[in-house]
Scaffold this motif. Structure first.
Motif, PDB file in Angstrom:
ATOM      1  N   PRO A  52       0.520   0.413  10.437  1.00 39.80           N
ATOM      2  CA  PRO A  52       1.984   0.474  10.403  1.00 39.80           C
ATOM      3  C   PRO A  52       2.636  -0.892  10.285  1.00 39.80           C
ATOM      4  O   PRO A  52       3.735  -1.015   9.748  1.00 39.80           O
ATOM      5  N   GLU A  53       1.962  -1.945  10.766  1.00 40.53           N
ATOM      6  CA  GLU A  53       2.514  -3.294  10.665  1.00 40.53           C
ATOM      7  C   GLU A  53       2.734  -3.720   9.217  1.00 40.53           C
ATOM      8  O   GLU A  53       3.557  -4.594   8.938  1.00 40.53           O
ATOM      9  N   TYR A  54       1.982  -3.116   8.302  1.00 39.66           N
ATOM     10  CA  TYR A  54       2.087  -3.448   6.881  1.00 39.66           C
ATOM     11  C   TYR A  54       2.614  -2.259   6.092  1.00 39.66           C
ATOM     12  O   TYR A  54       2.249  -2.053   4.933  1.00 39.66           O
ATOM     13  N   SER A  60      -2.838  -3.053   1.554  1.00 36.33           N
ATOM     14  CA  SER A  60      -2.910  -4.058   2.624  1.00 36.33           C
ATOM     15  C   SER A  60      -3.618  -3.429   3.818  1.00 36.33           C
ATOM     16  O   SER A  60      -3.096  -3.386   4.930  1.00 36.33           O
ATOM     17  N   ALA A  61      -4.808  -2.944   3.578  1.00 38.86           N
ATOM     18  CA  ALA A  61      -5.509  -2.122   4.562  1.00 38.86           C
ATOM     19  C   ALA A  61      -6.411  -2.951   5.470  1.00 38.86           C
ATOM     20  O   ALA A  61      -6.784  -4.081   5.147  1.00 38.86           O
ATOM     21  N   VAL A  62      -6.788  -2.347   6.581  1.00 38.54           N
ATOM     22  CA  VAL A  62      -7.658  -3.005   7.548  1.00 38.54           C
ATOM     23  C   VAL A  62      -9.114  -3.034   7.070  1.00 38.54           C
ATOM     24  O   VAL A  62      -9.942  -3.741   7.631  1.00 38.54           O
ATOM     25  N   SER A  63      -9.409  -2.276   6.029  1.00 39.72           N
ATOM     26  CA  SER A  63     -10.747  -2.283   5.426  1.00 39.72           C
ATOM     27  C   SER A  63     -10.658  -1.671   4.037  1.00 39.72           C
ATOM     28  O   SER A  63      -9.975  -0.659   3.847  1.00 39.72           O
ATOM     29  N   LEU A  64     -11.335  -2.284   3.075  1.00 38.59           N
ATOM     30  CA  LEU A  64     -11.406  -1.688   1.742  1.00 38.59           C
ATOM     31  C   LEU A  64     -12.280  -0.442   1.738  1.00 38.59           C
ATOM     32  O   LEU A  64     -12.136   0.421   0.867  1.00 38.59           O
TER      33      LEU A  64
END
Length: 479
Positions: A52-54, A60-64
């Motif tokens: 949610p921060e992005y 703009s994910a925490v992991s591809l």
């Protein structure tokens, strides 16, 4: 790629689900809609674990490599015997809420984890995917603990191999189990879609976010200062979408380091993605030839510079994947980008919305298309056709488009779909919003803006009469 057509609809935009479209019944119903339309392709956006921060941007994910937990279907978990209790009745919502969706579902996934439901299959999944799952699980456990990106963690936590305290180790294991549930559901859906004669087109962002397991684990492959702060961030110069360019803010690759390791870090991710999808759209293809890097801290992308990418050398490392790739070659494209795409034999992209500038040589005009292309009425970064026609076109461009089409009645969206289907491009893709004739309220992303994107959601399953219309056009134009 086979001559045919497809529809662009992301999983989170499906109707139903618990506060977000998901991998449950509505996904299967949409596959049946595509089957009735005799579509060849279903295109989606990245399935990545968003934050949610992005703004929950899948770019703009925490992991591809990790799937988005909010897209897990509790109904499908129940069907698979992975729920301890019956799933709740979910409220209908007009907009996707990723955070609330995962908050609701998490309790049920935690119960399955604690009860070790499906554990034998889970252990097989771990064995096959440990090369990325270990760092992902660890990253998520640490991030949930400190609630900030990795560059702000204590020194011990930033190290990759420091043993985790038992509580954090269990949390890391839980996040690996979440991925087992997600990819089990995805595999079942993909098998069903393929059984209907439909191929799935996935999407691979060119860069992971700084706040990601990918960068934390592979930090030497990015242009970072010793403390992890980016030296440069990604973006594009001023273009159609924004007069100040787009400042994506993700760290850019250190291609020299990747080259020294024969691109293994990058090619493993590409190979993994191609095990999950039938075809893969390479976001920002021109960045593999040369990319726009902006000094960290700049407020816009204007003061960036072009830096050389790996070019053909990178793709030679994964030559067997080339027939299944699609190059997103939109924006400022130089001859060397075109030459590389053609040497590799990868189809490029064309967008009808970009065609009406009065220039007969415009590559987006249908008479300039070639066969090896994927052509769109608009992409996820565009307004819908109806919204664009009403709000963004000039009188001159409308006159040009209507003269080119030969006139149009009330349904401008279907006039553009007909024009798209009539082209020589091997693949025509239409966003579901354009099929349904929706306006700008259904736009899913507006480049250059930071809030309110990626939330659009269908209220109900698309009516069957739209599948019939698509099928008739497909037969008329040999798709």
């Amino acid at each position: 790629m086979l001559r045919g057509f497809g529809v662009l609809l992301h999983i989170s935009s499906l109707p139903g689900g618990c506060l977000a479209g998901d991998l449950g019944p509505s996904a299967y119903k949409f596959a049946e809609f595509l089957s009735k339309a005799e579509a060849t392709y279903w295109q989606i956006l990245p399935l990545s674990h968003t934050l949610p921060e992005y703004d929950d941007s899948p770019y703009s994910a925490v992991s591809l490599l990790a799937g988005n937990p909010a897209l897990i279907s509790l109904e499908k978990m129940a069907q698979d015997g992975l729920l301890v209790r019956s799933p709740p009745k979910c409220p209908s919502v007009e907009r996707t809420s990723f955070a609330e969706s995962w908050e609701l579902k998490r309790r049920y996934v935690e119960e399955a984890f604690e009860t070790k439901l499906g554990w034998r299959d889970y252990e097989e999944f771990i064995a096959e995917n440990s090369w990325w799952l270990e760092s992902y699980g660890r990253y998520m456990a640490l991030r949930e603990t400190f609630r900030v990106p990795w560059i702000q963690w204590p020194e011990w936590a930033r190290r990759l191999n420091t043993p985790l305290p038992p509580k954090l180790a269990k949390l890391a294991e839980f996040y690996k189990y979440v991925q087992y549930v997600f990819w089990r559901q995805w595999d079942d859906l993909k098998r069903y879609v393929n059984s209907l004669g439909i191929f799935i087109i996935g999407d691979l962002p060119i860069y992971p976010a700084l706040d990601s397991a990918d960068v934390w684990e592979g930090r030497r492959y990015f242009k970072l200062a010793p403390d992890g702060t980016p030296l440069y961030v990604s973006g594009v110069p001023p273009d159609y979408y924004s007069p100040t360019g787009q400042l994506w803010g993700t760290p850019v690759y250190n291609w020299e380091e990747l080259r020294r390791d024969r691109y293994v870090w990058w090619t493993r991710r590409l190979t993994r993605m191609l095990s999950l999808f039938d075809y893969l759209r390479l976001d920002h293809f021109r960045g593999y030839v040369s990319y726009w890097e902006v000094p960290y801290g700049e407020p816009t992308a204007v003061r960036g510079r072009w830096a050389p990418g790996p070019g053909e050398e990178l793709f030679k490392a994964v030559e067997e994947t080339l027939p299944r790739l699609i190059a997103e070659d939109l924006g400022f494209i130089t001859p060397d980008v075109v030459e590389l795409r053609r040497r590799l034999g990868i189809p490029g992209m064309r967008v009808l919305q970009f065609a009406w500038d009065g220039n007969p040589a415009n590559e987006h005009k249908p008479h300039n298309y070639e066969r090896n292309l994927v052509a769109y009425t608009g992409t996820h970064d565009n307004n819908t056709i109806v919204g664009w026609w009403r709000e963004e076109t000039t009188p001159r461009s409308r006159r040009e488009a209507l003269a080119y089409i030969g006139g149009c009645g009330r349904e401008i969206n279907w006039c553009f779909i007909r024009l798209l289907f009539s082209t020589v491009a091997d693949v025509a893709v239409v966003p579901i919003q354009d099929v349904l004739g929706l306006g700008s309220e259904a736009r899913i992303n507006k480049p250059g803006t930071l809030r309110g994107n990626w939330k659009w959601k269908l209220a109900k399953d698309p009516p069957i009469n739209f599948a019939v219309r698509l099928r008739r056009l497909a037969k008329l134009y040999g798709r």
